[in-house]
Structures are given as C-alpha cells and as structure tokens.
Enzyme design. Structure first.
Site, PDB file in Angstrom:
ATOM      1  N   LYS A  52       0.846  -1.207   0.000  1.00 60.19           N
ATOM      2  CA  LYS A  52       0.000   0.000   0.000  1.00 60.19           C
ATOM      3  C   LYS A  52       0.874   1.248   0.000  1.00 60.19           C
ATOM      4  CE  LYS A  52      -3.683  -2.392   2.436  1.00 60.19           C
ATOM      5  NZ  LYS A  52      -4.094  -2.859   3.774  1.00 60.19           N
ATOM      6  N   GLN A  96      -4.703  -1.717   9.932  1.00 62.37           N
ATOM      7  CA  GLN A  96      -4.654  -3.064   9.349  1.00 62.37           C
ATOM      8  C   GLN A  96      -5.313  -4.087  10.281  1.00 62.37           C
ATOM      9  OE1 GLN A  96      -3.495  -3.757   6.207  1.00 62.37           O
ATOM     10  NE2 GLN A  96      -4.132  -5.865   6.501  1.00 62.37           N
ATOM     11  N   ASP A 119     -11.512   2.566   4.686  1.00 63.58           N
ATOM     12  CA  ASP A 119     -11.870   1.145   4.699  1.00 63.58           C
ATOM     13  C   ASP A 119     -13.390   0.951   4.650  1.00 63.58           C
ATOM     14  OD1 ASP A 119      -9.885  -0.830   4.719  1.00 63.58           O
ATOM     15  OD2 ASP A 119      -9.355  -0.415   6.804  1.00 63.58           O
TER      16      ASP A 119
HETATM   17  N1  GUN Z   1      -7.041  -6.943   6.356  1.00 62.54           N
HETATM   18  C1  GUN Z   1      -7.440  -7.665   5.270  1.00 62.54           C
HETATM   19  N2  GUN Z   1      -8.171  -6.883   4.450  1.00 62.54           N
HETATM   20  C2  GUN Z   1      -8.229  -5.654   5.020  1.00 62.54           C
HETATM   21  C3  GUN Z   1      -8.840  -4.424   4.639  1.00 62.54           C
HETATM   22  O1  GUN Z   1      -9.489  -4.278   3.605  1.00 62.54           O
HETATM   23  N3  GUN Z   1      -8.664  -3.389   5.506  1.00 62.54           N
HETATM   24  C4  GUN Z   1      -7.975  -3.496   6.658  1.00 62.54           C
HETATM   25  N4  GUN Z   1      -7.872  -2.424   7.431  1.00 62.54           N
HETATM   26  N5  GUN Z   1      -7.402  -4.627   7.035  1.00 62.54           N
HETATM   27  C5  GUN Z   1      -7.529  -5.692   6.207  1.00 62.54           C
END
Ligand code: GUN
Length: 292
Positions: A52, A96, A119
């Site tokens: 990311k 995360q 998110d």
């Molecule tokens: N862990 C796996 N997928 C995601 C997501 O889309 N957002 C976040 N914050 N954590 C994740």
C-alpha cells in the site's frame, strides 16, 4: 474455456484515471494523504502494508506508515488515531486488520473520523451503504469486485449474484453494494455461508458467483452453472514443498475444473487482489476531495 479477467490490467486503467484526479487536487495545493497503521508483526499484514505504501508513493500521494509494536496498548492506539484524525495532511486512515488479541478493534474503528475511514468499516459508512448515500466509503474489496465486473462488461443489472461468505470486510458489504438501486448494481443478491443448506443448489442458479469464504478449492464444477461468471476473492495458503516459501497462494475456486464451465473467471493471484489497493487509493482521493 472461460475468459480470464485480468485484475492487474484493469487496476492499471483505474490508476490512469486516478492520476488525473490526483493532478487536479495538486493544482488546488492538496496532496491526498493516507496513513496505514500496523500493530504487531504479522508477516502477511506487513506485506500488505508495504505494498500500500509503495503504491501511494508511486502515485505521488503522501503516505504515512505507522508500524507499532505488538505491545501497543488500546489507549496508545486510540491516541494515535486521534492524532491522525486531527492531522490535516492525512485524508485517509487504515488500521490493518486483524490487530493483536488485546486490541478491541470495534472501538478503534468507531474512534476513526468517518470522513477519513477509507476502509468503510465505521458504522456511519456502513449506514450510508445501506441507505444508498454515495458520500460514504465502501470497503475496498467489494468496490474492486464491482469495478472488475463493470470494466469486464459483465451485466450486473437484473443478474442473480450469489455471494459466498458474510464477513464485514467482503460478503456483507458486497451484497449491499450490488443490490443498490443504480445502474452499477441492481442485482438480485443471495448470500450463502458456512451454515447454508443446499449451498450448491443455490450457487448453480447464479449468473455471477463471488466467493469470499476463505477455503481453498471450495467452489467446484458442480457449484457452477455452464456459462456463469466466477469471481474469486479468496487468498488461501496451501503447503507446497516445491515452492521456496513452502506454501503458495490459491483462491476459493478449484480453478482448473471451474474454468472449463464458466464464461469468465478471475485468477488468484492477479484477479481481485490488485483491484483492492486501487480502490483504497480511489477512496483516499475521494476523502481528500470531500474534505476540501
Ligand atoms: N485486512 C485484510 N483486508 C483488510 C482491509 O481491507 N482493511 C484493513 N484495514 N485490514 C484488512
């Protein structure tokens, strides 16, 4: 044989559009900023956070990567979130998931400024998805799946979509998104999950099957009607002695047998995965625009 849906190529197209939007914001002296918070050292999460961060930098976004030790307390994490809420250089915040067990994830998500919740996990954004209010943020993976279908010219309007899985990250928001009343959706949606009776009978009636159940090889040929479209959201580790890492990543779909029946199918990797980060950047750009 099914047509292969190339998520990497479609994500590239999305980035071309996003670059234009980012340039427009920069003309107004705004650089969209994304903060990614990782608590602990789960290797898979570290890899996601790294990719990311890398993508943000490639696109000229402001990227802040906060890697906190597994010993971080709930109070400490909450105060980091408060700082990011107040930071005018940050437009999107992602914590995360999953955090270490001593962290109350629900409380962390509720502490986020919903206008920065890229998110789409905050209750205010969940409500906006239910209410068809397009000012909210939709979770990145569902958004990526919808975009893949649209860019691949697969008709969603009036189609019977069967979603496998009911998670808050994928299944549930995806079902809500595709049943919205607009031209990008209007699907007839059925959700099946681990407790569903006659699951294969239901999936065989689908025009589009979307699997987010997290079990390697779960979707087999007898789940799929001839000519259906199959989207595989799963990312599962299976042991593989021939691989350097000792494992390889596979989806939820038994690709070889299902691709003989489907009209179109996503591979793993290279299907939904690349779209998810593209949608995270897209949500961050949207947040920057809405916070102007
Ligand atoms: N862990 C796996 N997928 C995601 C997501 O889309 N957002 C976040 N914050 N954590 C994740």
């Amino acid at each position: 044989m099914a047509k292969l849906i190339d998520g990497r190529a479609i994500a590239e197209k999305v980035y071309v559009d996003l670059c234009r939007e980012i340039a427009e914001l920069k003309e107004k002296d705004v650089t969209p900023g994304l903060a990614v918070v990782l608590v602990g050292d789960d290797p898979a999460s570290r890899a996601y956070v790294r990719s990311k961060d890398k993508m943000c930098r490639e696109l000229g976004l402001h990227s802040l990567k906060l890697e906190l030790p597994a010993s971080t307390t709930q109070t400490e994490l909450l105060s980091r979130v408060e700082e990011l809420n107040a930071d005018s250089a940050i437009h999107g915040i992602l914590v995360q998931s999953p955090p270490p067990a001593h962290i109350d994830e629900t409380a962390i998500v509720r502490a986020l400024d919903p206008r920065k919740d890229v998110d789409g996990f905050h209750p205010e954004n969940v409500a906006k998805l239910v209410l068809d209010d397009s000012s909210g943020f939709v979770p990145c993976t569902p958004l990526g799946v919808q975009r893949l279908l649209i860019e691949s010219k697969i008709n969603i309007n009036g189609a019977h979509v069967v979603v496998l899985g009911r998670s808050m990250i994928v299944g549930k928001p995806l079902a809500l998104l595709l049943m919205q009343k607009n031209e990008k959706a209007n699907a007839t949606v059925t959700v099946v999950h681990s407790r569903s009776r006659d699951l294969a009978e239901i999936t065989r009636t689908a025009d589009i099957i979307i699997s987010a159940i997290g079990r390697a090889g779960f979707v087999q040929a007898d789940h799929v009607r001839e000519g259906a479209v199959v989207i595989d959201v799963g990312i599962n580790r299976v042991e593989d002695a021939a691989s350097e890492r000792g494992y390889r990543l596979v989806g939820d779909v038994a690709f070889d047998e299902v691709s003989k029946k489907a009209s179109a199918i996503t591979p793993v990797p290279g299907g939904v995965g690349p779209m998810t980060i593209a949608m995270l950047i897209s949500n961050t750009v949207k947040a920057a625009r809405q916070l102007l």
